[in-house]
Design a protein around this motif. Structure first.
Motif, PDB file in Angstrom:
ATOM      1  N   THR A  50     -11.073   9.088 -23.280  1.00  0.00           N
ATOM      2  CA  THR A  50     -10.038   8.607 -24.199  1.00  0.00           C
ATOM      3  C   THR A  50     -10.465   7.356 -24.954  1.00  0.00           C
ATOM      4  N   THR A  51     -11.603   6.783 -24.600  1.00  0.00           N
ATOM      5  CA  THR A  51     -12.107   5.585 -25.282  1.00  0.00           C
ATOM      6  C   THR A  51     -13.586   5.774 -25.612  1.00  0.00           C
ATOM      7  N   TYR A  52     -14.018   5.119 -26.673  1.00  0.00           N
ATOM      8  CA  TYR A  52     -15.416   5.182 -27.089  1.00  0.00           C
ATOM      9  C   TYR A  52     -16.220   4.125 -26.337  1.00  0.00           C
ATOM     10  N   LYS A  53     -17.342   4.531 -25.773  1.00  0.00           N
ATOM     11  CA  LYS A  53     -18.211   3.609 -25.037  1.00  0.00           C
ATOM     12  C   LYS A  53     -19.652   3.847 -25.448  1.00  0.00           C
ATOM     13  N   ASN A  54     -20.360   2.776 -25.682  1.00  0.00           N
ATOM     14  CA  ASN A  54     -21.782   2.861 -26.000  1.00  0.00           C
ATOM     15  C   ASN A  54     -22.430   1.567 -25.529  1.00  0.00           C
ATOM     16  N   PHE A  55     -22.660   1.462 -24.227  1.00  0.00           N
ATOM     17  CA  PHE A  55     -23.178   0.245 -23.619  1.00  0.00           C
ATOM     18  C   PHE A  55     -24.651   0.394 -23.273  1.00  0.00           C
ATOM     19  N   LEU A  56     -25.306  -0.731 -23.184  1.00  0.00           N
ATOM     20  CA  LEU A  56     -26.679  -0.801 -22.695  1.00  0.00           C
ATOM     21  C   LEU A  56     -26.737  -1.890 -21.636  1.00  0.00           C
ATOM     22  N   TYR A  57     -27.225  -1.544 -20.442  1.00  0.00           N
ATOM     23  CA  TYR A  57     -27.378  -2.508 -19.358  1.00  0.00           C
ATOM     24  C   TYR A  57     -28.866  -2.788 -19.158  1.00  0.00           C
ATOM     25  N   VAL A  58     -29.231  -4.054 -19.181  1.00  0.00           N
ATOM     26  CA  VAL A  58     -30.622  -4.468 -19.033  1.00  0.00           C
ATOM     27  C   VAL A  58     -30.718  -5.408 -17.827  1.00  0.00           C
ATOM     28  N   SER A  59     -31.635  -5.098 -16.920  1.00  0.00           N
ATOM     29  CA  SER A  59     -31.801  -5.904 -15.706  1.00  0.00           C
ATOM     30  C   SER A  59     -33.271  -6.272 -15.536  1.00  0.00           C
ATOM     31  N   PRO A  60     -33.700  -7.464 -15.992  1.00  0.00           N
ATOM     32  CA  PRO A  60     -35.071  -7.902 -15.698  1.00  0.00           C
ATOM     33  C   PRO A  60     -35.268  -7.983 -14.184  1.00  0.00           C
ATOM     34  N   GLN A  61     -36.375  -7.439 -13.699  1.00  0.00           N
ATOM     35  CA  GLN A  61     -36.588  -7.380 -12.260  1.00  0.00           C
ATOM     36  C   GLN A  61     -37.535  -8.457 -11.754  1.00  0.00           C
ATOM     37  N   SER A  62     -38.730  -8.544 -12.332  1.00  0.00           N
ATOM     38  CA  SER A  62     -39.701  -9.515 -11.818  1.00  0.00           C
ATOM     39  C   SER A  62     -40.738  -9.814 -12.883  1.00  0.00           C
ATOM     40  N   ILE A  63     -41.456 -10.902 -12.675  1.00  0.00           N
ATOM     41  CA  ILE A  63     -42.543 -11.295 -13.570  1.00  0.00           C
ATOM     42  C   ILE A  63     -43.610 -12.001 -12.746  1.00  0.00           C
ATOM     43  N   ASN A  64     -44.868 -11.839 -13.126  1.00  0.00           N
ATOM     44  CA  ASN A  64     -45.987 -12.400 -12.368  1.00  0.00           C
ATOM     45  C   ASN A  64     -46.821 -13.294 -13.274  1.00  0.00           C
ATOM     46  N   PHE A  65     -46.727 -14.601 -13.042  1.00  0.00           N
ATOM     47  CA  PHE A  65     -47.524 -15.586 -13.767  1.00  0.00           C
ATOM     48  C   PHE A  65     -48.580 -16.211 -12.857  1.00  0.00           C
ATOM     49  N   SER A  66     -48.887 -15.596 -11.722  1.00  0.00           N
ATOM     50  CA  SER A  66     -49.804 -16.206 -10.750  1.00  0.00           C
ATOM     51  C   SER A  66     -51.222 -16.321 -11.291  1.00  0.00           C
ATOM     52  N   ASN A  67     -51.626 -15.416 -12.188  1.00  0.00           N
ATOM     53  CA  ASN A  67     -52.985 -15.458 -12.745  1.00  0.00           C
ATOM     54  C   ASN A  67     -53.041 -16.111 -14.118  1.00  0.00           C
ATOM     55  N   ARG A  68     -51.971 -16.753 -14.500  1.00  0.00           N
ATOM     56  CA  ARG A  68     -51.901 -17.368 -15.823  1.00  0.00           C
ATOM     57  C   ARG A  68     -52.115 -18.870 -15.705  1.00  0.00           C
ATOM     58  N   THR A  69     -52.923 -19.413 -16.578  1.00  0.00           N
ATOM     59  CA  THR A  69     -53.188 -20.845 -16.551  1.00  0.00           C
ATOM     60  C   THR A  69     -51.973 -21.612 -17.059  1.00  0.00           C
ATOM     61  N   GLY A  70     -51.881 -22.853 -16.648  1.00  0.00           N
ATOM     62  CA  GLY A  70     -50.750 -23.673 -17.067  1.00  0.00           C
ATOM     63  C   GLY A  70     -49.834 -23.984 -15.907  1.00  0.00           C
ATOM     64  N   SER A  71     -48.704 -24.606 -16.208  1.00  0.00           N
ATOM     65  CA  SER A  71     -47.774 -25.064 -15.176  1.00  0.00           C
ATOM     66  C   SER A  71     -46.469 -24.292 -15.206  1.00  0.00           C
ATOM     67  N   ALA A  72     -46.552 -23.003 -15.488  1.00  0.00           N
ATOM     68  CA  ALA A  72     -45.331 -22.189 -15.548  1.00  0.00           C
ATOM     69  C   ALA A  72     -44.883 -21.839 -14.136  1.00  0.00           C
ATOM     70  N   ARG A  73     -43.937 -22.628 -13.613  1.00  0.00           N
ATOM     71  CA  ARG A  73     -43.418 -22.371 -12.265  1.00  0.00           C
ATOM     72  C   ARG A  73     -41.898 -22.215 -12.256  1.00  0.00           C
ATOM     73  N   ASN A  74     -41.210 -22.862 -13.176  1.00  0.00           N
ATOM     74  CA  ASN A  74     -39.765 -22.700 -13.299  1.00  0.00           C
ATOM     75  C   ASN A  74     -39.507 -21.788 -14.499  1.00  0.00           C
ATOM     76  N   ILE A  75     -39.517 -20.490 -14.263  1.00  0.00           N
ATOM     77  CA  ILE A  75     -39.561 -19.513 -15.344  1.00  0.00           C
ATOM     78  C   ILE A  75     -38.153 -19.041 -15.683  1.00  0.00           C
TER      79      ILE A  75
END
Length: 273
Positions: A171-196
């Motif tokens: 009875t209602t129109y729906k067109n949603f998109l759900y996006v869930s970022p799961q994980s990221i790996n910066f362990s092999n990246r140079t720099g001080s990226a720790r609070n991502i």
């Protein structure tokens, strides 16, 4: 018409410097069916004796349907209490490993010594709403009559992801998109990226965004961007944020999602910075 199925599509792209995993689930407004790779459930259960109805496949016995509806109508309030909280180091302990440990929670094994327990208590009350529930909002944040006080604290309905197909008219129109970022790996990246931090945007083209991202309960209805919480000093964080978007009826090739990653500095900037 709309759809209440969820489609989980995971694409993994690994490089030496960056590893991003995303899970997207879309609710198609066109009414087309899609093959379901996996089903995810989010939210809480709200029971209403007047409006609750369950539809099963045609092969189910009528007695089973009536018994299930009887359980829902006679549902009694319950309180769930959680007293055990464990600190999780994402670089050493992933979710899959943590789930295995929790299965042996009540067994006197040495494995649980690897988990650091933190003091705390969480209580969750589950009960049926009142007979005349007022000030309700649909998953699309539309007001459901009666809505006598626009300044009252609303009751928000949760979008259903049924495990099996439910035969009911749309009875209602729906067109949603759900996006869930799961994980990221910066362990092999140079720099001080720790609070991502991760910022999610829906782009109309390379420069312009669209204000179609649903906000939190304490903010405005729509936003142009959404942020995932930051895990302090973790180069391989896991994210648990769900971003909900109200998709335009018509899409073109220029529309796309933009994910931007930031390092959040916890130090006060100097005068030269």
């Amino acid at each position: 018409g709309g759809g209440t199925f969820t489609r989980d599509e995971s694409n993994e792209e690994k490089t030496s410097s960056l590893e991003v995993k995303l899970r997207t689930a879309s609710l198609e407004g066109s009414g087309k069916r899609a093959s379901t790779a996996s089903t995810s459930v989010a939210g809480s259960l709200t029971l209403d004796s007047k409006r609750t109805s369950v539809a099963f496949d045609a092969g189910r016995d009528r007695e089973e349907v009536e018994a299930f509806n009887s359980v829902l109508s006679n549902f009694k309030a319950v309180t769930l209490t959680v007293n055990s909280f464990f600190k999780q180091d994402g670089e050493k302990l992933k979710d899959d490993d943590l789930y295995k440990f929790l299965l042996d929670l009540k067994k006197p094994t040495s494995v649980l010594k690897r988990l650091k327990c933190m003091a705390g208590s969480l209580k969750i009350d589950i009960s049926k709403p009142s007979e005349n529930q007022a000030c309700c909002l649909t998953p699309s944040l539309l007001q459901v009559k009666p809505y006598p006080d626009p300044h009252a604290r609303p009751t928000r309905e949760i979008e259903e992801y049924p495990a099996k197909e439910v035969f009911a008219p749309w009875t209602t129109y729906k067109n949603f998109l759900y996006v869930s970022p799961q994980s990221i790996n910066f362990s092999n990246r140079t720099g001080s990226a720790r609070n991502i931090a991760v910022k999610v945007q829906f782009m109309l083209n390379e420069d312009n965004t669209d204000k179609i991202i649903y906000g939190k309960s304490s903010s405005s209805m729509y936003h142009r961007e959404a942020w995932a919480p930051v895990t302090y000093h973790n180069r391989t964080p896991d994210f648990y944020e769900e971003v909900k978007l109200e998709m335009p009826p018509k899409l073109n090739d220029k529309y796309h999602l933009l994910f931007t990653f930031y390092h959040i500095s916890c130090q006060k900037p100097t005068k030269s910075q």
